[in-house]
Design a protein around this motif. Structure first.
Motif, PDB file in Angstrom:
ATOM      1  N   MET A  52      32.350  35.878  55.974  1.00 10.11           N
ATOM      2  CA  MET A  52      32.183  36.657  54.760  1.00 10.11           C
ATOM      3  C   MET A  52      33.503  36.991  54.088  1.00 10.11           C
ATOM      4  SD  MET A  52      29.815  37.904  52.834  1.00 10.11           S
ATOM      5  CE  MET A  52      28.397  37.952  53.930  1.00 10.11           C
ATOM      6  N   GLU A  53      34.516  37.332  54.873  1.00 14.58           N
ATOM      7  CA  GLU A  53      35.771  37.783  54.303  1.00 14.58           C
ATOM      8  C   GLU A  53      36.510  36.693  53.542  1.00 14.58           C
ATOM      9  OE1 GLU A  53      36.787  40.908  54.121  1.00 14.58           O
ATOM     10  OE2 GLU A  53      34.875  41.395  55.056  1.00 14.58           O
ATOM     11  N   SER A  54      36.225  35.420  53.853  1.00 12.56           N
ATOM     12  CA  SER A  54      36.941  34.328  53.194  1.00 12.56           C
ATOM     13  C   SER A  54      36.325  33.950  51.847  1.00 12.56           C
ATOM     14  CB  SER A  54      36.967  33.092  54.096  1.00 12.56           C
ATOM     15  OG  SER A  54      35.658  32.559  54.262  1.00 12.56           O
ATOM     16  N   LEU A  55      35.143  34.472  51.557  1.00 10.62           N
ATOM     17  CA  LEU A  55      34.488  34.141  50.300  1.00 10.62           C
ATOM     18  C   LEU A  55      35.172  34.835  49.138  1.00 10.62           C
ATOM     19  CD1 LEU A  55      30.756  34.421  51.398  1.00 10.62           C
ATOM     20  CD2 LEU A  55      32.152  32.357  51.223  1.00 10.62           C
ATOM     21  N   MET A  61      27.646  40.000  45.243  1.00  7.51           N
ATOM     22  CA  MET A  61      27.446  40.979  44.174  1.00  7.51           C
ATOM     23  C   MET A  61      26.292  41.917  44.512  1.00  7.51           C
ATOM     24  SD  MET A  61      29.783  40.332  41.855  1.00  7.51           S
ATOM     25  CE  MET A  61      29.284  40.838  40.213  1.00  7.51           C
ATOM     26  N   ARG A  62      26.417  43.160  44.070  1.00 10.89           N
ATOM     27  CA  ARG A  62      25.366  44.148  44.293  1.00 10.89           C
ATOM     28  C   ARG A  62      25.204  44.992  43.053  1.00 10.89           C
ATOM     29  NH1 ARG A  62      27.258  49.327  47.782  1.00 10.89           N
ATOM     30  NH2 ARG A  62      25.317  50.034  46.853  1.00 10.89           N
ATOM     31  N   ASP A  63      24.021  45.561  42.890  1.00  5.71           N
ATOM     32  CA  ASP A  63      23.760  46.535  41.833  1.00  5.71           C
ATOM     33  C   ASP A  63      23.753  47.915  42.464  1.00  5.71           C
ATOM     34  OD1 ASP A  63      23.501  44.699  39.763  1.00  5.71           O
ATOM     35  OD2 ASP A  63      21.380  44.374  40.173  1.00  5.71           O
ATOM     36  N   ASN A  64      24.600  48.789  41.967  1.00  6.44           N
ATOM     37  CA  ASN A  64      24.669  50.159  42.466  1.00  6.44           C
ATOM     38  C   ASN A  64      24.159  51.090  41.377  1.00  6.44           C
ATOM     39  OD1 ASN A  64      25.374  52.704  43.439  1.00  6.44           O
ATOM     40  ND2 ASN A  64      27.275  51.982  44.364  1.00  6.44           N
ATOM     41  N   THR A  65      23.050  51.734  41.650  1.00  6.46           N
ATOM     42  CA  THR A  65      22.431  52.635  40.668  1.00  6.46           C
ATOM     43  C   THR A  65      22.654  54.104  41.023  1.00  6.46           C
ATOM     44  OG1 THR A  65      20.312  52.527  41.847  1.00  6.46           O
ATOM     45  CG2 THR A  65      20.670  50.926  40.085  1.00  6.46           C
ATOM     46  N   ASP A  66      23.622  54.370  41.892  1.00  8.58           N
ATOM     47  CA  ASP A  66      23.894  55.747  42.293  1.00  8.58           C
ATOM     48  C   ASP A  66      24.668  56.528  41.237  1.00  8.58           C
ATOM     49  OD1 ASP A  66      22.657  55.278  44.714  1.00  8.58           O
ATOM     50  OD2 ASP A  66      24.525  54.831  45.781  1.00  8.58           O
ATOM     51  N   PRO A  70      24.664  52.217  35.850  1.00  7.78           N
ATOM     52  CA  PRO A  70      24.595  51.234  36.939  1.00  7.78           C
ATOM     53  C   PRO A  70      25.792  50.283  36.892  1.00  7.78           C
ATOM     54  CG  PRO A  70      22.468  51.440  35.856  1.00  7.78           C
ATOM     55  CD  PRO A  70      23.451  52.180  35.002  1.00  7.78           C
ATOM     56  N   VAL A  71      26.239  49.863  38.070  1.00  9.01           N
ATOM     57  CA  VAL A  71      27.398  48.980  38.176  1.00  9.01           C
ATOM     58  C   VAL A  71      27.048  47.782  39.044  1.00  9.01           C
ATOM     59  CG1 VAL A  71      29.852  48.815  38.713  1.00  9.01           C
ATOM     60  CG2 VAL A  71      28.871  51.030  38.085  1.00  9.01           C
ATOM     61  N   GLU A  72      27.407  46.594  38.573  1.00  8.94           N
ATOM     62  CA  GLU A  72      27.256  45.365  39.341  1.00  8.94           C
ATOM     63  C   GLU A  72      28.649  44.911  39.760  1.00  8.94           C
ATOM     64  OE1 GLU A  72      25.020  41.075  38.751  1.00  8.94           O
ATOM     65  OE2 GLU A  72      26.301  41.821  37.133  1.00  8.94           O
ATOM     66  N   TYR A  73      28.869  44.731  41.064  1.00  6.39           N
ATOM     67  CA  TYR A  73      30.193  44.368  41.553  1.00  6.39           C
ATOM     68  C   TYR A  73      30.093  43.823  42.975  1.00  6.39           C
ATOM     69  CZ  TYR A  73      29.934  48.841  44.093  1.00  6.39           C
ATOM     70  OH  TYR A  73      29.542  49.875  44.911  1.00  6.39           O
ATOM     71  N   ASP A  74      31.184  43.243  43.452  1.00  9.00           N
ATOM     72  CA  ASP A  74      31.259  42.748  44.817  1.00  9.00           C
ATOM     73  C   ASP A  74      31.799  43.876  45.684  1.00  9.00           C
ATOM     74  OD1 ASP A  74      31.910  41.456  47.256  1.00  9.00           O
ATOM     75  OD2 ASP A  74      32.161  39.537  46.209  1.00  9.00           O
ATOM     76  N   THR A 152      33.189  41.387  36.843  1.00  9.46           N
ATOM     77  CA  THR A 152      33.057  39.957  37.114  1.00  9.46           C
ATOM     78  C   THR A 152      34.255  39.367  37.836  1.00  9.46           C
ATOM     79  OG1 THR A 152      33.945  39.371  34.930  1.00  9.46           O
ATOM     80  CG2 THR A 152      31.554  39.667  35.119  1.00  9.46           C
ATOM     81  N   SER A 153      35.376  40.091  37.900  1.00 12.29           N
ATOM     82  CA  SER A 153      36.514  39.616  38.682  1.00 12.29           C
ATOM     83  C   SER A 153      37.368  40.797  39.097  1.00 12.29           C
ATOM     84  CB  SER A 153      37.362  38.601  37.897  1.00 12.29           C
ATOM     85  OG  SER A 153      38.094  39.232  36.865  1.00 12.29           O
ATOM     86  N   CYS A 154      38.140  40.604  40.161  1.00 18.15           N
ATOM     87  CA  CYS A 154      38.991  41.662  40.696  1.00 18.15           C
ATOM     88  C   CYS A 154      40.162  41.013  41.419  1.00 18.15           C
ATOM     89  CB  CYS A 154      38.189  42.542  41.660  1.00 18.15           C
ATOM     90  SG  CYS A 154      39.173  43.762  42.574  1.00 18.15           S
ATOM     91  N   THR A 155      41.373  41.492  41.137  1.00 19.30           N
ATOM     92  CA  THR A 155      42.549  40.974  41.823  1.00 19.30           C
ATOM     93  C   THR A 155      43.574  42.080  42.041  1.00 19.30           C
ATOM     94  OG1 THR A 155      44.312  39.298  41.780  1.00 19.30           O
ATOM     95  CG2 THR A 155      43.709  40.291  39.680  1.00 19.30           C
ATOM     96  N   GLU A 156      44.337  41.954  43.117  1.00 17.95           N
ATOM     97  CA  GLU A 156      45.479  42.821  43.378  1.00 17.95           C
ATOM     98  C   GLU A 156      46.779  42.040  43.286  1.00 17.95           C
ATOM     99  OE1 GLU A 156      44.841  45.957  46.587  1.00 17.95           O
ATOM    100  OE2 GLU A 156      43.285  44.491  47.127  1.00 17.95           O
ATOM    101  N   ASP A 157      46.699  40.795  42.874  1.00 18.51           N
ATOM    102  CA  ASP A 157      47.868  39.929  42.769  1.00 18.51           C
ATOM    103  C   ASP A 157      48.743  40.376  41.604  1.00 18.51           C
ATOM    104  OD1 ASP A 157      49.728  37.927  42.603  1.00 18.51           O
ATOM    105  OD2 ASP A 157      48.293  36.287  42.350  1.00 18.51           O
TER     106      ASP A 157
END
Length: 225
Positions: A52-55, A61-66, A70-74, A152-157
């Motif tokens: 999982m960690e290498s993907l 992706m998940r939908d968080n309705t808390d 609502p937010v869709e993110y990995d 849709t994307s996230c980076t710390e680079d």
């Protein structure tokens, strides 16, 4: 905050900020993984627990309705506090809540943004009103409601997107000082966010893509957008 800076420091800060603004105004492509059929689904099933960690971002992706929006993110890439800060930022626009906006935006960024983009002519209330109208225009004048935020994307680079993260950190150093940043800068992520707008009926539309920084300072998360 800026009265004691030399002309050179102000010029350097302006160049840094201009680069960040140019990057923020440029939309990013959607990197979320797409379902390409049963064969890919089978491959994903085999990898789901063993690798999982290498993907890459978007594979889980998940939908968080808390949250109020609502937010869709990995979920592997974002902490709860980062998601909450993101929701607070868009909620501040939706409700034109200047206090909430100030709470979720670092002082060095919002002060410099208002000074250099708007010449000091706008405060947080006026800025939010302007942002609200920008989204409202996309809804033909209807009240602004964000029905979904898709990350849709996230980076710390720090080298990604023309070094935007590194440039933002350098701005923090220029405006707050090296000692402050060494003690309080705890990391930064660059997100691509696609807000979905609703006009209060069944009609929705994606309000474009936005590059947004989530910065951790003094143990709290803040938004630079």
């Amino acid at each position: 905050m800026f009265m004691h800076h030399s002309h050179t420091r102000r010029r350097l800060s302006a160049l840094i900020f201009a680069g960040i603004l140019a990057m923020l105004s440029t939309g990013c492509s959607n990197n979320a993984a797409q379902d390409s059929g049963s064969a890919d689904s089978a491959i994903f099933s085999d990898l789901e627990f063993s690798n999982m960690e290498s993907l890459e971002y978007g594979a889980t992706m998940r939908d968080n309705t808390d949250y109020s929006i609502p937010v869709e993110y990995d979920k592997r890439f974002l902490e709860d506090g980062e998601v909450e800060a993101l929701v607070n930022y868009f909620t501040s626009i939706q409700t034109e809540d200047a206090q909430l906006y100030d709470d979720c935006t670092p002082d060095f960024y919002v002060d410099y943004y208002l000074e250099n983009v708007y010449g000091g002519l706008l405060d947080s209330d006026a800025y939010l009103a302007q942002q609200y109208r920008t989204f409202q225009d996309q809804l033909d004048g209807a009240d602004v409601t964000f029905s979904l935020l898709s990350v849709t994307s996230c980076t710390e680079d720090e080298s990604a997107e023309d070094g935007g993260i590194a440039a933002l950190k350098e701005m923090c150093v220029e405006l707050e000082g090296q000692e402050y940043c060494d003690a309080n800068w705890n990391g930064c992520k660059l997100l691509t966010v696609e807000p979905t707008l609703s006009d209060g009926t069944d009609n929705t539309l994606v309000g474009g893509s936005m590059n947004i920084f989530v910065v951790q300072l003094e143990g709290s998360y803040y938004i630079c957008a």
